[in-house]
Design a protein around this motif. Structure first.
Motif, PDB file in Angstrom:
ATOM      1  N   LEU A 418       0.823  -1.217   0.000  1.00 39.95           N
ATOM      2  CA  LEU A 418       0.000   0.000   0.000  1.00 39.95           C
ATOM      3  C   LEU A 418       0.850   1.257   0.000  1.00 39.95           C
ATOM      4  O   LEU A 418       0.333   2.361  -0.216  1.00 39.95           O
ATOM      5  N   ASN A 419       2.158   1.121   0.223  1.00 46.52           N
ATOM      6  CA  ASN A 419       3.042   2.278   0.151  1.00 46.52           C
ATOM      7  C   ASN A 419       3.104   2.877  -1.248  1.00 46.52           C
ATOM      8  O   ASN A 419       3.508   4.030  -1.399  1.00 46.52           O
ATOM      9  N   VAL A 420       2.713   2.110  -2.260  1.00 48.65           N
ATOM     10  CA  VAL A 420       2.791   2.621  -3.635  1.00 48.65           C
ATOM     11  C   VAL A 420       1.431   3.047  -4.169  1.00 48.65           C
ATOM     12  O   VAL A 420       1.309   3.427  -5.334  1.00 48.65           O
ATOM     13  N   VAL A 421       0.392   2.992  -3.335  1.00 46.15           N
ATOM     14  CA  VAL A 421      -0.965   3.309  -3.784  1.00 46.15           C
ATOM     15  C   VAL A 421      -1.322   4.746  -3.403  1.00 46.15           C
ATOM     16  O   VAL A 421      -1.113   5.161  -2.260  1.00 46.15           O
ATOM     17  N   SER A 422      -1.873   5.493  -4.348  1.00 46.88           N
ATOM     18  CA  SER A 422      -2.412   6.820  -4.069  1.00 46.88           C
ATOM     19  C   SER A 422      -3.918   6.683  -3.860  1.00 46.88           C
ATOM     20  O   SER A 422      -4.683   6.559  -4.822  1.00 46.88           O
ATOM     21  N   LEU A 423      -4.342   6.679  -2.594  1.00 36.52           N
ATOM     22  CA  LEU A 423      -5.765   6.529  -2.310  1.00 36.52           C
ATOM     23  C   LEU A 423      -6.576   7.691  -2.863  1.00 36.52           C
ATOM     24  O   LEU A 423      -7.731   7.523  -3.254  1.00 36.52           O
ATOM     25  N   ALA A 424      -5.976   8.873  -2.882  1.00 39.93           N
ATOM     26  CA  ALA A 424      -6.695  10.048  -3.385  1.00 39.93           C
ATOM     27  C   ALA A 424      -7.051   9.905  -4.857  1.00 39.93           C
ATOM     28  O   ALA A 424      -7.977  10.571  -5.346  1.00 39.93           O
ATOM     29  N   ALA A 425      -6.327   9.040  -5.583  1.00 40.44           N
ATOM     30  CA  ALA A 425      -6.568   8.867  -7.017  1.00 40.44           C
ATOM     31  C   ALA A 425      -7.574   7.763  -7.314  1.00 40.44           C
ATOM     32  O   ALA A 425      -7.812   7.438  -8.476  1.00 40.44           O
TER      33      ALA A 425
END
Length: 460
Positions: A418-425
């Motif tokens: 999840l360190n590489v995931v942009s939740l805002a996107a």
């Protein structure tokens, strides 16, 4: 190790017969052979045989024990008996053996020795399995504290490779706490607080210690701080060696006094260095922060969401079944959530890590493909991204969204992939993205960042 159990059994029984003939039935060699056979049967799930051989070994080890002297040998045998008793469906008997083993091990090597955590985690699991949750949490948290303190000391004096190796092999005290908190239907507040506080204190400790070691190298060039930095390094090394090596020739009381003296010396030096260095003051405050300090630093109208990747343990064992070793678990994700409008933290179990990691990999592939397309076939690309990203949102965001209340900003602590995931996107499902809903998203490396002197809560 090769799975050739019948051959191994034959060889071990022959070794036992030879030891009995050459050294006598009560000799150390016979005790060691009996213990090995007991371990063999326990590994095969033949717990009746395992307990029989272990009890014979225990009688020999206890007979050989010198008056007033405690060795780890008896403690290890008691640990073996706890394992076989659990496999036989006797958790109360297992608790008795494990408790006796822990007491002897502490007497032999001191209360802070890292191997004590192995006994404590086993005891905690047994307590949870028998419904003694308060005592189980206390045992697991004590194990975590021992592991964490030893890990910090190790990271300060060992190589980075050694510190990381120890971190990956440490007993799963935090995993056990999270398993209980996330696996209980009611998810009791006390269980959630215990699990999250331990996760906060353990997250990123090796990397933090490595960074601190580099900062100390810089500060050691300052003549005013050089002596304190050197004293702290020596005090840390002395304490680490005392813990790992055990009492040696010291009796229990003298060893405990020596440990306490070394610990006080290290703490005095840390405080003295913090008084002289603003950077050290910040690091010291951050390193000691737990859930209470993090919650107190949470700004108004905000929420904290901390993802954790943990090993979910199986705490159910039927009589005759082979208990799942604590080293075997199912990687999974969960999210701890605290809103500034609520004083009660919650935990939300999420999907297994294999499913989440697959979704993240698909999301990254789709994102990279669209970036390389350079705007060509934009409508088709958008549709492809929306489909993949919505699956990821349903797995990660939807289960936690209802717990955010009226928060205007959310602090996210990612973990694992999840360190590489942009939740805002991620898309919301109504044609917008999370970033377009007015909710501000701020990422932290660890929950402790909120409790540092330069609190990030004041920044957008």
């Amino acid at each position: 190790n090769l799975g050739r159990f019948a051959e191994a059994e034959s060889v071990m029984l022959r070794a036992l017969a030879i030891a009995e003939k050459n050294f006598g039935s009560d000799s150390p060699a016979v005790g060691n052979a009996l213990r090995s056979i007991g371990d063999h049967y326990s590994d095969r799930g033949e717990y009746d045989k395992a307990r029989s051989y272990s009890l014979r070994a225990l009688a020999i080890y206890e007979k050989l024990e010198a008056p007033g002297h405690t060795s780890t040998g008896v403690a290890y045998i008691l640990g073996d008996l706890a394992r076989s008793s659990r496999g036989l469906g006797d958790p109360e008997g297992a608790l008795d053996y494990a408790g006796r083993g822990l007491k002897l091990h502490e007497s032999a090597l001191g209360p802070a020795h890292p191997d004590n955590a192995v006994y404590l985690v086993d005891i905690a699991r047994l307590l949870f399995e028998t419904g003694q949750h308060d005592a189980g949490r206390a045992a697991a948290r004590r194990a975590d504290e021992i592991i964490r303190e030893h890990l910090i000391r190790t990271a300060h004096v060992a190589s980075e490779e050694q510190a990381l190796a120890y971190s990956s092999a440490r007993p799963p005290a935090v995993d056990l706490l999270i398993t209980v908190a996330a696996g209980s239907p009611e998810r009791a507040e006390a269980a959630v607080i215990a699990a999250w506080d331990s996760a906060i204190r353990s997250r990123g400790q090796v990397l933090d210690s490595m960074i601190e070691r580099r900062h100390l190298l810089v500060e050691s060039r300052d003549p005013e701080l050089a002596d304190l930095v050197g004293t702290l390094r020596r005090a840390t090394e002395r304490l680490a060696k005392l813990v790992v090596q055990g009492p040696g020739g010291l009796d229990e009381q003298a060893y405990r006094a020596t440990l306490e003296s070394a610990s006080r010396e290290k703490e005095r030096t840390e405080l003295a260095l913090a008084e002289r260095s603003a950077e050290q003051r910040g690091k010291l405050a951050r390193s000691r922060a737990g859930l209470a300090e993090v919650a107190a630093a949470l700004p108004p109208q905000t929420a904290l969401v901390a993802f954790v990747r943990y090993g979910r343990l199986d705490l159910t064992t039927r009589q005759g079944d082979k208990p799942q070793p604590l080293s075997q678990s199912t990687p999974a994700f969960a999210a701890f959530i605290l809103s500034s409008a609520s004083a009660v933290p919650v935990v939300v179990p999420l999907a297994d890590a294999a499913a989440v990691d697959t979704l993240v990999a698909r999301w990254r592939t789709t994102t990279a493909r669209e970036a390389l397309a350079g705007g060509r076939a934009a409508k088709a690309g958008e549709a492809s991204y929306q489909k993949v990203a919505e699956e990821l949102r349903r797995a990660l965001w939807d289960p936690i969204a209802s717990h955010l209340g009226a928060s205007q900003q959310v602090f996210i602590v990612p973990d694992g992939t999840l360190n590489v995931v942009s939740l805002a996107a991620l898309p919301t499902g109504d044609g917008r993205y999370l970033i377009e809903t007015g909710l501000r998203v701020h990422y932290l490396s660890a929950e402790r960042d909120l409790a540092s002197p330069d609190n990030v809560g004041s920044r957008g």
